[in-house]
Design an enzyme around this catalytic site. Structure first.
Site, PDB file in Angstrom:
ATOM      1  N   GLU A   1       0.815  -1.199   0.000  1.00 42.48           N
ATOM      2  CA  GLU A   1       0.000   0.000   0.000  1.00 42.48           C
ATOM      3  C   GLU A   1       0.864   1.271   0.000  1.00 42.48           C
ATOM      4  OE1 GLU A   1      -3.134   0.131  -0.244  1.00 42.48           O
ATOM      5  OE2 GLU A   1      -3.789   2.057   0.564  1.00 42.48           O
ATOM      6  N   ASP A   2       1.888   1.284   0.821  1.00 43.68           N
ATOM      7  CA  ASP A   2       2.595   2.544   1.090  1.00 43.68           C
ATOM      8  C   ASP A   2       3.965   2.667   0.439  1.00 43.68           C
ATOM      9  OD1 ASP A   2       0.455   3.129   2.605  1.00 43.68           O
ATOM     10  OD2 ASP A   2       1.404   2.817   4.544  1.00 43.68           O
TER      11      ASP A   2
END
Ligand code: MN
Length: 724
Positions: A88-89
């Site tokens: 996600e990051d």
């Protein structure tokens, strides 16, 4: 950035220490080594990222991993927790993780990432869709949801860093989605923490006020608890029962709040009962404790629940009983007692995750896992059958907030159903085929209507009939998601089948008024026209015609138009030229009978198209038609198919003299004539006689004539006639 090698892992970094310490309690060295690699990988990936609170980002995945380590989950799950935000990051993708840590870890992380992308907005639809995804993800690997729960738990614990608006949103989401799931998976510790954190985030003021008053009350009770502890422990010792743990529990705040809100109880009323939990070595001791306690104090038997014999849906087992103290204080003090064995307690606290803890031990604790999996599979099946995401969410929510009744199959198997469930729910719980063909039920060997709500302990037997079909009226009383989804699904299919059939017939009739037949058309002609009229298939076109959304003769003209250049200037084709459609059988999904005139076989009839609902059959003399002559122009000629099997409703009016038993005699005469009474109404009452309207079902006009003759012969009947 410095390259990290495996050797350096021997020095345990400070931030990894708490997790490492927890892991050493249960995990083999080589697996801890793999977890360590995941930690190093995640730390590197999140370098330079910070939480809103200002802490380095890595503290978040580590905390999530600790939660799961406390639940004693396997190394892959812990690794996935450490890595849960990297896709996600950061720039890392699923295939990177797969090469580094294998398929399973990568799969879990990927699943969690997909869940994380969900934004639970306020719009019900969007929320519903996300919820579906969540359930689907759980179905694939239940560890996805465990990591997600751990992730959410840490985010909720550190929620003070967020803006108030965000906090409320997350709080609501936690209460509505995450807490019920944790509860359904039997993870009591996480469930209660979710509820209290969610409560505090959503209603900070109420939380603070309630907390203050609860703390106050609890302080006041401490002395009483101490005295009762001495008395109870002494008694248990006298009976040589080994007590594993003895604890005056604390009710969690949100449960108190819910009671105040839903049951309108005051804080004092709720806290007046002292909650006690006694944990003993084994199952047998549980019942011994129960015996001793029921002897020591006065049990309120109506409150006694044996969840050992009949576990809850999430696998929870324990004995629950309420006692009133005797001879300790002047007033009897109520105690809410839970008795569990060590194993039951473990299951109650850890739920599904106990499966991983106890993998190697006896197979027994696996029940939690089996039950959870069965629940998920049920949801997935339901998902296939429900139309809109909202329907699905409603169904799931129903399952997530269970208030169950427990009933028995004829063979003695226990089934759990939501409160208010009927025999139809029961039938669908066993199998959708049984639900679809059920016609009656026996409750404790007595025939009962399918709609009767079941109560605890009943033995339910379902009677099925070949060819029987679900009834749309069932939707009014079924409560389980599975039954609802199945009935809807069936009706949807049925309506489509019926309308396609009717549409085809209507179109053929329309064609025949041009002396043509559908079979005369060249290949693909029908398909081309369907496409031209923006239908995906010819079936869709038939359905539209059958439902009355498309005029049959307009389509017929289209079909023939380019073939024969028929007279386009005359769109009002005279209905009289149309071949009548044949009405067979009783009312169905797309053919209904007017309740204004109750047509029966033998009556001259005509049909009206009713947009979206198919056709309604009326008698030619129907007063409604006469009042609105335009109906005649819209009508389609119809006639009864022969032979015609089925039962048709018809209304008769009678005038009966006011004598005792007159109504019973009337009913008996109708029954003698083999007609069923559907409805009876007293329409007028005069001094001498009463006018009664009876709706009954007959086969045809001949049958009706027979009924009328019988009724006329009844002594008290003054007059009888069919209502027109
Ligand atoms: Mn996270």
């Amino acid at each position: 950035m410095k390259a990290v090698t495996v050797n350096e892992a021997k020095v345990i970094p400070d931030d990894f220490m708490p997790l490492y310490f927890e892991l050493t309690k249960y995990m083999p060295e080589d697996q801890i080594e793999s977890v360590n690699k995941a930690y190093i990988f995640a730390k590197q990936a999140h370098t330079g990222q910070y939480r809103i609170s200002g802490e380095p980002y890595i503290t978040h995945p580590i905390s999530a991993a600790i939660t799961l380590a406390e639940l004693r989950l396997d190394s892959q799950c812990i690794m996935a927790a450490l890595l849960h935000d990297v896709i996600e990051d950061t720039l890392i993708d699923k295939s990177d993780l797969q090469t580094q840590f294998g398929m399973e870890v990568a799969g879990i992380v990927d699943g969690v990432s997909k869940l994380t992308q969900m934004e639970f907005g306020s719009r019900a639809e969007a929320e519903a869709e996300n919820f579906c995804k969540m359930i689907m993800a759980m179905g694939r690997d239940i560890r996805v949801i465990l990591v997600k729960l751990a992730d959410r738990l840490h985010n909720m614990r550190t929620i003070s860093a967020l803006a108030p608006e965000k906090r409320r949103l997350k709080g609501r989401e936690t209460l509505e989605i995450y807490a019920p799931i944790a509860n359904r998976l039997g993870m009591h510790g996480i469930y209660t923490e979710f509820e209290d954190l969610g409560f505090a985030a959503l209603y900070p003021m109420r939380y603070r006020v309630l907390k203050a008053s609860v703390t106050e009350r609890e302080k006041a009770f401490r002395q009483i608890e101490q005295k009762l502890t001495e008395i109870i422990i002494a008694r248990l010792q006298k009976h040589r029962i080994q007590v594993h743990s003895f604890e005056w529990r604390k009710r969690h705040l949100y449960s108190i709040y819910k009671k105040m809100r839903d049951k309108r109880m005051s804080v004092n009323e709720i806290l007046e009962k002292l909650p006690l939990r006694i944990i003993v070595a084994d199952l047998e001791s549980c019942y011994r404790v129960l015996g001793v306690m029921h002897n020591l104090f006065t049990p309120r038997l109506e409150r006694f629940k044996d969840f050992i014999a009949v576990p809850k849906a999430n696998g929870y087992r324990a004995l629950h009983t309420t006692l009133l103290t005797r001879g300790v204080y002047r007033h009897a003090i109520p105690i809410d007692l839970q008795i569990r064995s060590v194993n039951m307690n473990k299951l109650a606290e850890f739920g599904i995750s106990a499966h991983w803890q106890e993998k190697s031990e006896t197979g027994k604790l696996d029940r939690a896992h089996v039950r959870a999996q069965a629940w998920l599979n049920g949801l997935l099946e339901m998902h296939k059958n429900t139309g809109t995401p909202q329907e699905f969410v409603d169904a799931v929510k129903n399952d997530l907030f269970p208030d169950e009744v427990y009933v028995f199959t004829p063979k003695g198997k226990i089934l759990e159903l939501p409160k208010g469930a009927s025999a139809v729910d029961f039938a669908y719980t066993i199998h959708s085929d049984i639900g679809n063909t059920c016609v009656a039920a026996k409750l404790d060997r007595r025939l009962a209507p399918l709609s009767t709500p079941l109560s605890n302990g009943q033995t339910v037997e379902i009677i099925t009939a070949e060819g029987a079909k679900p009834n749309p009226a069932w939707l009014n009383f079924v409560v389980s998601g599975k039954a609802r989804a199945n009935i809807r699904q069936y009706l949807k299919c049925q309506q489509r089948c019926d309308s396609i059939h009717l549409g085809q017939e209507l179109l053929n009739k329309a064609m025949s008024s041009f002396s043509k037949n559908l079979d005369d058309l060249p290949n693909n002609r029908l398909q081309d026209i369907a496409q031209e009229l923006a239908y995906e298939s010819t079936d869709d076109l038939f359905e539209a015609i059958g439902l009355g959304n498309q005029m049959a003769f307009v389509v017929a003209k289209h079909l023939l138009g380019q073939l024969e250049q028929t007279n386009d200037a005359n769109p009002n084709l005279e209905p009289g030229k149309l071949q009548p459609i044949h009405i067979k059988g009783s009312a169905g999904m797309v053919v209904t009978f007017g309740e204004c005139c109750y047509p029966i076989p033998g009556d001259p009839i005509l049909a009206l198209m009713n947009s979206g609902r198919g056709i309604v059959v009326h008698t030619e003399q129907c007063p409604k038609l006469e009042q609105t002559p335009t109906y005649f122009q819209q009508s389609i000629p119809a006639c009864w198919a022969e032979p015609n099997e089925g039962e048709f409703k018809v209304e008769i009016l009678t005038e009966v003299s006011n004598q005792r038993g007159a109504l019973a005699k009337l009913a008996a005469a109708i029954a003698d004539a083999e007609a069923n009474i559907e409805d009876i109404n007293l329409t007028e009452k005069a001094e001498q006689c009463t006018r009664i309207s009876v709706v009954l079902s007959v086969k045809d006009r001949k049958h009706l004539a027979h009924v009328l003759r019988r009724v006329r012969n009844v002594k008290n009947v003054l007059r009888v006639w069919r209502r027109r």
